[in-house]
Scaffold this motif. Structure first.
Motif, PDB file in Angstrom:
ATOM      1  N   THR A 134      -2.458  22.606  31.204  1.00 24.42           N
ATOM      2  CA  THR A 134      -1.670  23.820  31.013  1.00 24.42           C
ATOM      3  C   THR A 134      -2.559  24.988  30.600  1.00 24.42           C
ATOM      4  OG1 THR A 134      -1.127  23.136  28.748  1.00 24.42           O
ATOM      5  CG2 THR A 134       0.448  22.578  30.450  1.00 24.42           C
ATOM      6  N   VAL A 135      -3.580  24.712  29.795  1.00 19.81           N
ATOM      7  CA  VAL A 135      -4.508  25.783  29.407  1.00 19.81           C
ATOM      8  C   VAL A 135      -5.257  26.298  30.630  1.00 19.81           C
ATOM      9  CG1 VAL A 135      -6.629  26.276  28.124  1.00 19.81           C
ATOM     10  CG2 VAL A 135      -4.753  25.051  27.010  1.00 19.81           C
ATOM     11  N   LEU A 136      -5.747  25.386  31.470  1.00 16.58           N
ATOM     12  CA  LEU A 136      -6.459  25.817  32.673  1.00 16.58           C
ATOM     13  C   LEU A 136      -5.543  26.629  33.587  1.00 16.58           C
ATOM     14  CD1 LEU A 136      -9.198  25.500  34.211  1.00 16.58           C
ATOM     15  CD2 LEU A 136      -8.094  23.665  35.489  1.00 16.58           C
ATOM     16  N   ALA A 142      -9.611  32.854  42.175  1.00 14.60           N
ATOM     17  CA  ALA A 142     -10.924  32.898  42.835  1.00 14.60           C
ATOM     18  C   ALA A 142     -12.065  33.035  41.833  1.00 14.60           C
ATOM     19  CB  ALA A 142     -10.968  34.058  43.836  1.00 14.60           C
ATOM     20  N   ASN A 143     -11.747  33.334  40.579  1.00 15.39           N
ATOM     21  CA  ASN A 143     -12.795  33.615  39.596  1.00 15.39           C
ATOM     22  C   ASN A 143     -13.085  32.371  38.754  1.00 15.39           C
ATOM     23  OD1 ASN A 143     -14.648  34.815  37.943  1.00 15.39           O
ATOM     24  ND2 ASN A 143     -13.263  36.364  37.119  1.00 15.39           N
ATOM     25  N   TRP A 144     -13.573  31.318  39.413  1.00 13.49           N
ATOM     26  CA  TRP A 144     -13.789  30.057  38.714  1.00 13.49           C
ATOM     27  C   TRP A 144     -14.842  30.137  37.614  1.00 13.49           C
ATOM     28  CZ3 TRP A 144     -10.355  26.556  38.472  1.00 13.49           C
ATOM     29  CH2 TRP A 144      -9.458  26.356  39.532  1.00 13.49           C
ATOM     30  N   PRO A 145     -15.946  30.879  37.771  1.00 16.28           N
ATOM     31  CA  PRO A 145     -16.906  30.942  36.658  1.00 16.28           C
ATOM     32  C   PRO A 145     -16.271  31.448  35.364  1.00 16.28           C
ATOM     33  CG  PRO A 145     -17.924  31.752  38.668  1.00 16.28           C
ATOM     34  CD  PRO A 145     -16.466  31.559  38.985  1.00 16.28           C
ATOM     35  N   PHE A 189     -12.251  28.263  29.548  1.00 19.26           N
ATOM     36  CA  PHE A 189     -11.672  26.960  29.226  1.00 19.26           C
ATOM     37  C   PHE A 189     -12.544  26.229  28.211  1.00 19.26           C
ATOM     38  CE2 PHE A 189     -11.323  22.392  29.855  1.00 19.26           C
ATOM     39  CZ  PHE A 189      -9.942  22.200  29.820  1.00 19.26           C
ATOM     40  N   GLU A 190     -13.820  26.176  28.468  1.00 15.84           N
ATOM     41  CA  GLU A 190     -14.737  25.499  27.558  1.00 15.84           C
ATOM     42  C   GLU A 190     -14.712  26.142  26.180  1.00 15.84           C
ATOM     43  OE1 GLU A 190     -19.054  24.232  28.544  1.00 15.84           O
ATOM     44  OE2 GLU A 190     -19.185  26.238  27.656  1.00 15.84           O
ATOM     45  N   ASP A 229      -3.962  32.130  35.676  1.00 18.05           N
ATOM     46  CA  ASP A 229      -3.075  33.297  35.682  1.00 18.05           C
ATOM     47  C   ASP A 229      -3.810  34.530  35.173  1.00 18.05           C
ATOM     48  OD1 ASP A 229      -0.876  31.933  36.682  1.00 18.05           O
ATOM     49  OD2 ASP A 229      -0.033  31.504  34.698  1.00 18.05           O
ATOM     50  N   ALA A 230      -4.620  34.342  34.129  1.00 21.14           N
ATOM     51  CA  ALA A 230      -5.292  35.482  33.495  1.00 21.14           C
ATOM     52  C   ALA A 230      -6.462  36.008  34.308  1.00 21.14           C
ATOM     53  CB  ALA A 230      -5.773  35.075  32.093  1.00 21.14           C
ATOM     54  N   HIS A 231      -7.230  35.106  34.926  1.00 18.31           N
ATOM     55  CA  HIS A 231      -8.477  35.518  35.587  1.00 18.31           C
ATOM     56  C   HIS A 231      -8.392  35.523  37.109  1.00 18.31           C
ATOM     57  CE1 HIS A 231     -10.895  35.556  31.880  1.00 18.31           C
ATOM     58  NE2 HIS A 231     -10.218  34.472  31.526  1.00 18.31           N
TER      59      HIS A 231
END
Length: 467
Positions: free
Chosen positions: A338-340, A350-353, A359-360, A345-347
């Motif tokens: 759920t956090v991921l 496409a912005n995985w970095p 997340f970390e 939603d926030a980033h």
């Protein structure tokens, strides 16, 4: 028993999926739920697991401890629309019931009236998640595929098909390591420079046993409770099943005069249980058989850092395996999902970095706090839940919570019945422990709490603690 799955419609806005699928290593509880979240966002997803498809075999005896679902886990299941389905095959447990050596029972509510944790079968829940995944367009499940090597620079998984022995390379764009406490993905990260990793084993193992159903499938023990037999240096717990049985687990030292190593034959096992778990033994007709047939599992805490590197992200036990004594192992892993999802939603998808870094940063301190909480609760369950002074303290804490509901929320409530970050819950719990350490020497009975002197001391301590 198969669950009637109501396929959820939609979810968040579903953008066009990536041409190359996202890759999830591990089709266990967290990996399956994560894949559902990614697929609901419109991504193509491929899931690899080294094990055979568990839906094609019978339940693995001795390896399917019932799990305790609480608020964080329920929110994660609601996020993919299956919470109502899971509630149909889960049993609410409103309280602990402690069994002393004479068979006398003491109850302790888990929370406020109406609050409960839920007993659910791990195997059945995993099967449900896999069925839901398989019905989702754009998802590919591939079992019996063992990760041999991870090429971080070349973004490739080197896999071995367990059935055929064929080895091959599979490219990935983003890889999510949800492959458990002994993660092969994390193992590859550990071989990189300056990677921090620790694993700490308790000197205890666990053994799954069965408390049989009563006549006609009735429950021989209270159904809506988690039962605990605390015995100082070891304990047994039991969670209810729908067929009237209980899934019991013995947590026991590996070595020593009272240990797995010391119980060498059926006569020794039967005599030991008759002495220390006397009220349970008549309900365990297969005790000796199960004791020697079912495997002994180990209890490990895993900490590592970083959790992400070169388009790889660890989640669940691969990032933060904990011991099971707060009932949060699955819940913290589900909360990862759920956090991921919220960070996507926030980033943006496409912005995985940015998503992986956030997340970390957000989850690592909370996972470390939960690991500490689980070890803390092991001592509480093993040594303290049968102690009259401890039970008195818990009653006093409940009185304080009733008197000052905005200033005092029990630690267990913060962890189990809220979504407060674990690190904040643990810090608040430590402050409250300090208050109780000052208060309890002045309390010998429940009535002492109402004395003017104790109430004045309580006001002083709450003010000093900033509560």
């Amino acid at each position: 028993m198969a669950l009637p799955i109501s396929l959820p419609a939609g979810g968040p806005a579903e953008p066009a999926g990536a041409a190359v699928p996202l890759t999830v290593a591990g089709a266990g509880l967290v990996g399956s739920l994560l894949a559902l979240y990614l697929a609901r966002r419109g991504h193509a997803v491929q899931v690899f697991d080294r094990r055979p498809d568990l839906r094609l075999r019978q339940r693995s005896e001795g390896r399917s401890i019932n799990l305790a679902l609480s608020d964080r886990g329920w929110r994660a299941l609601e996020g993919v629309g299956i919470a109502d389905d899971i509630r149909q095959v889960s049993i609410p447990m409103h309280r602990r019931v402690m069994h002393d050596r004479q068979g006398q029972l003491t109850g302790q509510p888990y929370g406020a009236p109406g609050q409960a944790i839920y007993s659910v079968n791990r195997d059945q829940l995993n099967r449900t998640l896999l069925d839901l995944l398989e019905a989702r367009p754009g998802v590919q499940l591939r079992f019996g595929q063992q990760l041999q090597r991870l090429d971080l620079a070349g973004r490739a998984l080197h896999l071995r098909d367990v059935a055929t022995g064929r080895e091959y390379a599979e490219p990935y764009t983003e890889l999510f390591g949800a492959d458990g406490a002994f993660s092969a993905v994390r193992g590859a990260l550990q071989r990189t420079d300056r990677y921090n990793y620790s694993q700490d084993y308790l000197e205890y193992g666990y053994k799954e046993l069965t408390i049989e159903a009563g006549p006609g499938g009735t429950w021989a023990l209270e159904k809506n409770a988690l039962h605990i037999w605390p015995r100082g240096q070891y304990l047994m717990i039991a969670l209810p099943n729908f067929d009237g049985s209980f899934n019991a687990t013995l947590f026991f030292p590996y070595e020593g005069p009272t240990s797995f190593a010391a119980l060498l034959d059926a006569a020794a096992v039967t005599a030991f249980f008759a002495d220390v778990f006397a009220d349970a033994v008549p309900l365990m007709p297969r005790l000796a058989e199960e004791f020697f047939t079912n495997p002994t599992g180990s209890l490990v805490t895993v900490r590592c850092y970083p959790w992400h590197m070169a388009d790889v992200l660890l989640l669940g036990d691969a990032a933060h395996a904990i011991v099971p004594f707060y009932g949060q192992g699955m819940n913290v892993g589900f909360e990862d999902c759920t956090v991921l999802d919220g960070l996507l939603d926030a980033h943006g998808d496409a912005n995985w970095p940015a998503v992986m870094a956030a997340f970390e940063q957000q989850r690592k301190p909370n996972a470390d706090a939960m690991a500490d909480l689980a070890l803390y609760n092991f001592v509480e369950m093993r040594d303290r839940v049968g102690d009259p002074r401890f039970l008195l303290q818990k009653r006093i804490e409940n009185k304080i919570a009733t008197l000052h509901p905005t200033r005092w929320v029990p630690l267990y409530t913060r962890v189990t019945f809220s979504h407060l970050p674990y690190a904040e819950a643990w810090a608040a719990g430590q402050r409250q422990d300090a208050v109780m350490a000052q208060l309890m020497p002045h309390i010998q009975t429940d009535a002492d709490f109402d004395s003017p002197a104790v109430q004045a001391r309580l006001a002083e301590e709450l003010a000093a603690a900033g509560a």
